[in-house]
Design a protein around this motif. Structure first.
Motif, PDB file in Angstrom:
ATOM      1  N   ASP A  64      -4.522  16.845   7.491  1.00  0.00           N
ATOM      2  CA  ASP A  64      -3.325  16.028   7.789  1.00  0.00           C
ATOM      3  C   ASP A  64      -3.982  14.508   7.429  1.00  0.00           C
ATOM      4  N   LEU A  65      -5.297  14.464   7.866  1.00  0.00           N
ATOM      5  CA  LEU A  65      -5.826  12.951   7.621  1.00  0.00           C
ATOM      6  C   LEU A  65      -6.297  12.805   6.290  1.00  0.00           C
ATOM      7  N   GLU A  66      -6.691  13.896   5.583  1.00  0.00           N
ATOM      8  CA  GLU A  66      -6.978  13.934   4.207  1.00  0.00           C
ATOM      9  C   GLU A  66      -5.656  13.680   3.228  1.00  0.00           C
ATOM     10  N   SER A  67      -4.594  14.016   3.782  1.00  0.00           N
ATOM     11  CA  SER A  67      -3.290  13.870   3.102  1.00  0.00           C
ATOM     12  C   SER A  67      -2.869  12.570   3.185  1.00  0.00           C
ATOM     13  N   THR A  68      -3.154  12.097   4.230  1.00  0.00           N
ATOM     14  CA  THR A  68      -2.695  10.697   4.219  1.00  0.00           C
ATOM     15  C   THR A  68      -3.622   9.699   3.606  1.00  0.00           C
ATOM     16  N   ALA A  69      -4.884   9.984   3.759  1.00  0.00           N
ATOM     17  CA  ALA A  69      -5.801   9.075   3.036  1.00  0.00           C
ATOM     18  C   ALA A  69      -5.623   9.252   1.390  1.00  0.00           C
ATOM     19  N   GLN A  70      -5.343  10.540   0.883  1.00  0.00           N
ATOM     20  CA  GLN A  70      -5.092  10.753  -0.499  1.00  0.00           C
ATOM     21  C   GLN A  70      -3.804   9.880  -1.032  1.00  0.00           C
ATOM     22  N   THR A  71      -2.790  10.035  -0.099  1.00  0.00           N
ATOM     23  CA  THR A  71      -1.462   9.103  -0.584  1.00  0.00           C
ATOM     24  C   THR A  71      -1.711   7.751  -0.462  1.00  0.00           C
ATOM     25  N   TYR A  72      -2.280   7.369   0.447  1.00  0.00           N
ATOM     26  CA  TYR A  72      -2.694   5.743   0.222  1.00  0.00           C
ATOM     27  C   TYR A  72      -3.489   5.416  -1.005  1.00  0.00           C
ATOM     28  N   GLN A  73      -4.519   6.341  -1.367  1.00  0.00           N
ATOM     29  CA  GLN A  73      -5.189   5.939  -2.495  1.00  0.00           C
ATOM     30  C   GLN A  73      -4.576   5.994  -3.708  1.00  0.00           C
ATOM     31  N   THR A  74      -3.528   7.176  -3.696  1.00  0.00           N
ATOM     32  CA  THR A  74      -2.645   7.206  -4.893  1.00  0.00           C
ATOM     33  C   THR A  74      -1.792   6.162  -5.169  1.00  0.00           C
ATOM     34  N   LEU A  75      -1.200   5.615  -3.854  1.00  0.00           N
ATOM     35  CA  LEU A  75      -0.533   4.262  -4.276  1.00  0.00           C
ATOM     36  C   LEU A  75      -1.019   3.176  -4.375  1.00  0.00           C
ATOM     37  N   TYR A  76      -2.365   3.191  -3.940  1.00  0.00           N
ATOM     38  CA  TYR A  76      -3.226   1.839  -4.300  1.00  0.00           C
ATOM     39  C   TYR A  76      -3.433   2.075  -5.820  1.00  0.00           C
ATOM     40  N   ASP A  77      -3.686   3.085  -6.264  1.00  0.00           N
ATOM     41  CA  ASP A  77      -4.348   3.277  -7.755  1.00  0.00           C
ATOM     42  C   ASP A  77      -2.814   3.118  -8.598  1.00  0.00           C
ATOM     43  N   SER A  78      -1.619   3.560  -8.237  1.00  0.00           N
ATOM     44  CA  SER A  78      -0.416   3.366  -9.048  1.00  0.00           C
ATOM     45  C   SER A  78      -0.096   1.993  -9.083  1.00  0.00           C
ATOM     46  N   PHE A  79      -0.174   1.163  -7.904  1.00  0.00           N
ATOM     47  CA  PHE A  79       0.292  -0.233  -7.905  1.00  0.00           C
ATOM     48  C   PHE A  79      -0.828  -0.843  -8.511  1.00  0.00           C
ATOM     49  N   LEU A  80      -2.309  -0.756  -8.611  1.00  0.00           N
ATOM     50  CA  LEU A  80      -3.165  -1.199  -9.439  1.00  0.00           C
ATOM     51  C   LEU A  80      -2.851  -1.043 -10.869  1.00  0.00           C
ATOM     52  N   GLN A  81      -2.352   0.084 -11.162  1.00  0.00           N
ATOM     53  CA  GLN A  81      -2.461   0.139 -12.634  1.00  0.00           C
ATOM     54  C   GLN A  81      -1.036  -0.715 -13.071  1.00  0.00           C
ATOM     55  N   ARG A  82      -0.040  -0.822 -12.196  1.00  0.00           N
ATOM     56  CA  ARG A  82       1.274  -1.406 -12.698  1.00  0.00           C
ATOM     57  C   ARG A  82       0.884  -2.789 -12.519  1.00  0.00           C
ATOM     58  N   TYR A  83       0.063  -3.363 -11.495  1.00  0.00           N
ATOM     59  CA  TYR A  83      -0.500  -4.634 -11.457  1.00  0.00           C
ATOM     60  C   TYR A  83      -1.008  -5.224 -12.894  1.00  0.00           C
ATOM     61  N   THR A  84      -1.728  -4.271 -13.448  1.00  0.00           N
ATOM     62  CA  THR A  84      -2.588  -4.499 -14.833  1.00  0.00           C
ATOM     63  C   THR A  84      -1.410  -4.797 -15.834  1.00  0.00           C
ATOM     64  N   GLU A  85      -0.564  -3.909 -15.875  1.00  0.00           N
ATOM     65  CA  GLU A  85       0.413  -3.931 -16.902  1.00  0.00           C
ATOM     66  C   GLU A  85       1.423  -5.196 -16.783  1.00  0.00           C
ATOM     67  N   ALA A  86       1.632  -5.373 -15.656  1.00  0.00           N
ATOM     68  CA  ALA A  86       2.468  -6.898 -15.219  1.00  0.00           C
ATOM     69  C   ALA A  86       1.697  -8.124 -16.095  1.00  0.00           C
ATOM     70  N   LEU A  87       0.321  -8.007 -15.749  1.00  0.00           N
ATOM     71  CA  LEU A  87      -0.401  -9.028 -16.177  1.00  0.00           C
ATOM     72  C   LEU A  87      -0.378  -9.001 -17.906  1.00  0.00           C
ATOM     73  N   GLN A  88      -0.307  -7.687 -18.306  1.00  0.00           N
ATOM     74  CA  GLN A  88      -0.086  -7.788 -19.737  1.00  0.00           C
ATOM     75  C   GLN A  88       1.068  -8.294 -20.337  1.00  0.00           C
ATOM     76  N   GLN A  89       2.136  -7.976 -19.385  1.00  0.00           N
ATOM     77  CA  GLN A  89       3.392  -8.484 -19.800  1.00  0.00           C
ATOM     78  C   GLN A  89       3.655  -9.956 -19.811  1.00  0.00           C
ATOM     79  N   GLN A  90       2.874 -10.538 -18.916  1.00  0.00           N
ATOM     80  CA  GLN A  90       3.019 -11.901 -18.861  1.00  0.00           C
ATOM     81  C   GLN A  90       2.192 -12.727 -20.094  1.00  0.00           C
ATOM     82  N   SER A  91       1.128 -11.914 -20.619  1.00  0.00           N
ATOM     83  CA  SER A  91       0.462 -12.565 -21.528  1.00  0.00           C
ATOM     84  C   SER A  91       1.155 -12.042 -22.907  1.00  0.00           C
TER      85      SER A  91
END
Length: 793
Positions: free
Chosen positions: A403-430
């Protein structure tokens, strides 16, 4: 009495009065109102020409842009905003956006259109000037003072209104293409504004996406920081839990990570399997050797693998085989009892005994190996039991760990996804992109789009024709008069014998021999000479001294001058109706009435009487209009001796009836005139007196027909008063003049006349105009058909 109860008189118009429309009615309506409709069309043409001359030309420039659904993937994997196919609703939204106030304001500010008189002053027309003045007055009245900011905002609003008023945006079919156009007084300005509008729209789209992406990036920064903290906290919770519960995992390469306990359990289980196999093998070897030793078998007969691999056994066995070979050879050569053979046999026994001793030693070795294998197996089994016991505790902790590992994996996946989309957003601004692009730029128009001469003139003519039709329809709705036989039969529910055309009096002339009618006239003259005056036995020659009817009465004797005319034929229909009515009741006294004066009833009465008398019937024409005896004034000859007395004097007993009668020398018609020397107030009492009844009864015995010219029903009550004493009535209606309501009211107020009414005739009919009301009778009313029928050259 002949009456009808139907809505129309002609077969093809039997239902026209009820339904109110058919193609024939439409055609006749257009013919009747051709002048009014043509005047309306001309008025429309004039107004259209004035409009064309006073309206300034307007030019329209159009361009096209497309909402491109293909995504540019050069600097991004997918859009940060909503992605997907653009449907029709999305294109409609872009159409509205292209007409939005933000885009319009951008164009106005870029091109400085607030300084353009066209945008702030409007189209220079009379109507536009008036509307602009009123609008400016209202704005000044409610808008405040002369502040510069307020004035600028006011001009911008006015320019925006003008731009949006002259801007047209539409989607082309079901495609992704949008067409935009702008109309202006200047063709260059029209193209300039249209292109600026498209550019402002694309810039607005880019700005909107940039702002949306920037807002998304700012929001993602906070969200990424929050997700990173949550992911770290969850990872630390997993490690702390493993330490508390002695859960150690290790990497297994491509198969992932596994727990130490799981690895130990697998290895001990494998060792236990090997130990059990070794124990079973050692025991099998020991049992085999023990069986050989117990049975005393030869090593050469049954041995195990380890015995065969033993060097001592191998060497002794080889020696035994050599001894056997020699013993066999020597026994054959020297005999079985030879000393050498016996000695050799003794050696062989010794070898076998040594081999038995070696086999016992091997058996002891197998026994020792078996014991060792057994002890090892028990040790491994004990270790396995310990690991299994520890694994049970670890498995219970692993439930919470997963259960703890699943929660940690979910947070890590969300973090990686948002980090990727944040990078794409910076590209769209440019590298901002938009789905809209211009495919056809607006160009300078060389032909004006408004007003179009053909369109304006067509609309003007159509409106003029429509107005003419409306005026014609209104005129006919207000024209509540009788026009056709169907109108009489429909509105009054009485028979209509026909139409009496409007004719001119024929000039009296001698009829040439052989002309149709000359023989009838001669016969009538003979009958007139043979007739005697009513109430007297004197011959007809005596009537000549009493005075006669004028031979120059004009229209009063039209049936004699034109016997084959439509006028005469209609009056023959009246006589036929009177003759048919006599089948059920006597109809000798026939009254001719009308609703109002000047409808021609006296002319109809005179011509009807002349026609009947001309046919050889004894006929009396009685002028019963005691208030206005126009018939007597027109028919009595200027030199008549009896013109000084009439029916009034007869009823008063002043003169005899036969003394006032006059005779037409041509037809033999007798006339009972009325002479009014002064106005009489109680004329109705005179007509309803007993003397009047006696006179009428006496006339019935003397004449075949008595035609009475009665006063009109509307002004006086004389006709209604004398109605019970008259056998039948003929109603005369002035064509195109007498109102329907007037005639209906006149008949409604006189029940006696209505009950004795034979029918009606339409008088003074304009034959040419009549063809416009009843097309199917277009030439039916022309006299030439009656004059030609039955005539032979």
């Amino acid at each position: 009495m002949l009456q009808v109860d139907r809505t129309a008189g002609a077969p093809d118009q039997a239902e026209t009065a009820e339904t109110g429309f058919d193609f024939v009615s439409l055609y006749t309506f257009l013919r009747r109102n051709l002048t009014v409709i043509a005047a309306g069309a001309m008025t429309g043409l004039v107004l259209g020409a004035i409009f064309m001359l006073t309206t300034p030309p307007i030019y329209t420039s159009a361009g096209q842009l497309i909402i491109d659904t293909r995504k540019i993937q050069l600097f991004q994997q997918q859009s940060v905003l909503a992605d997907g196919m653009i449907d029709t609703a999305a294109v409609d939204s872009q159409v509205q956006l292209l007409q939005s106030e933000n885009v319009a304001l951008s164009v106005i500010r870029d091109l400085k259109l607030t300084e353009d008189p066209e945008f702030v002053g409007g189209t220079p027309s009379v109507l536009g000037t008036v509307i602009g003045a009123v609008s400016d007055g209202i704005s000044i009245l409610f808008g405040g003072g002369d502040d510069a900011d307020v004035s600028t905002e006011f001009l911008e609003r006015k320019a925006v209104g003008y731009l949006k008023q002259n801007l047209k945006v539409k989607q082309l079919g079901r495609s992704y293409v949008i067409e935009y156009s702008f109309s202006s007084l200047d063709p260059n300005k029209a193209a300039q504004v249209a292109n600026a509008l498209a550019e402002a729209y694309i810039v607005d789209q880019l700005e909107a996406k940039y702002q949306a992406t920037r807002r998304a990036s700012v929001w993602m920064q906070d969200r990424i920081k929050e997700l990173r903290d949550q992911a770290q906290h969850a990872a630390r919770a997993v490690e702390d839990f493993k330490q508390r519960n002695n859960i150690i995992s290790f990497s297994t390469g491509g198969s992932g990570t596994r727990l130490i306990g799981e690895q130990q359990l697998q290895e001990i289980n494998s060792q236990l399997t090997q130990a059990r196999a070794q124990t079973a093998e050692a025991k099998a070897k020991l049992d085999r050797v023990d069986e050989i030793l117990r049975t005393g078998g030869e090593i050469g007969d049954a041995v195990v693998a380890d015995v065969l691999r033993n060097e001592v056994i191998t060497r002794l066995r080889q020696q035994l085989l050599d001894a056997n070979k020699r013993e066999a050879d020597w026994s054959q050569r020297y005999g079985t009892d030879h000393i050498a053979v016996l000695k050799l046999r003794s050696e062989m026994v010794q070898l076998k005994r040594v081999m038995q001793e070696e086999l016992k030693r091997i058996a002891e070795t197998y026994k020792s190996d078996y014991e060792i294998a057994k002890v090892r197996e028990e040790s491994i089994q004990a270790s396995l039991n310990d690991v299994i016991r520890d694994a049970g505790t670890t498995n219970q902790a692993q439930i919470a760990l997963r259960d703890l590992e699943s929660t940690a994996q979910t947070y890590q996946t969300l973090y990686d996804s948002f980090l990727q989309r944040y990078t794409e957003a910076l590209q769209q601004q440019s590298f901002p992109i938009t789905e809209a692009r211009v495919i056809t730029s607006a160009s300078r128009p060389y032909v004006k789009s408004y007003p179009r001469l053909s369109v304006v003139m067509a609309i003007a003519i159509f409106i003029g024709l429509l107005g003419g039709v409306g005026v014609g329809f209104l005129r006919e709705q207000l024209d509540r008069v009788f026009r056709t036989v169907s109108d009489v039969e429909h509105f009054l529910r009485i028979s209509c014998f026909g139409l009496l055309p409007l004719v001119r009096p024929a000039r009296p002339s001698a009829r040439p021999a052989g002309r149709p009618g000359s023989r009838a006239i001669g016969k009538a003259g003979a009958n007139a000479a043979a007739n005697t005056a009513p109430g007297s036995d004197a011959p007809a020659a005596e009537d000549e001294g009493r005075g006669g009817v004028s031979s120059d009465a004009g229209l009063l004797r039209y049936t004699i001058d034109a016997p084959f005319s439509r006028f005469s034929e209609t009056l023959r229909s009246v006589k036929v109706a009177a003759d048919l009515a006599q089948i059920s009741r006597p109809v000798k006294v026939l009254g001719v009435v009308s609703a109002i004066p000047n409808e021609g009833k006296s002319t109809v009465a005179a011509n009807l009487a002349q026609m009947i008398a001309h046919s050889g019937k004894k006929t009396l024409l009685f002028d019963a209009d005691l208030r206005n005896p126009s018939l007597s004034r027109r028919m009595v000859a200027a030199d008549a001796n009896g013109a000084q007395a009439g029916i009034v004097e007869v009823l008063a007993g002043q003169v005899a009836l036969d003394a006032v009668l006059m005779v037409d020398p041509v037809t033999g018609l007798h006339l009972l005139p009325t002479v009014v020397k002064e106005r009489i107030a109680n004329t109705n009492d005179i007509l309803t007196s007993a003397a009047m009844k006696q006179v009428l009864d006496h006339l019935r015995t003397l004449y075949d027909y008595v035609i009475i010219d009665l006063p009109p029903l509307g002004p006086v009550v004389d006709a209604r008063a004398v109605a019970p004493q008259i056998d039948g009535f003929l109603f005369v209606i002035d064509w195109g003049r007498t109102k329907i309501d007037v005639v209906a009211e006149a008949l409604q107020s006189s029940e006696a006349i209505r009950d004795r009414l034979l029918g009606a005739v339409l008088n003074k009919v304009n034959v040419k105009a009549m063809s416009k009301f009843e097309t199917y009778k277009g030439s039916y009313y022309f006299n030439k058909y009656y004059s030609r029928y039955g005539y032979h050259d």
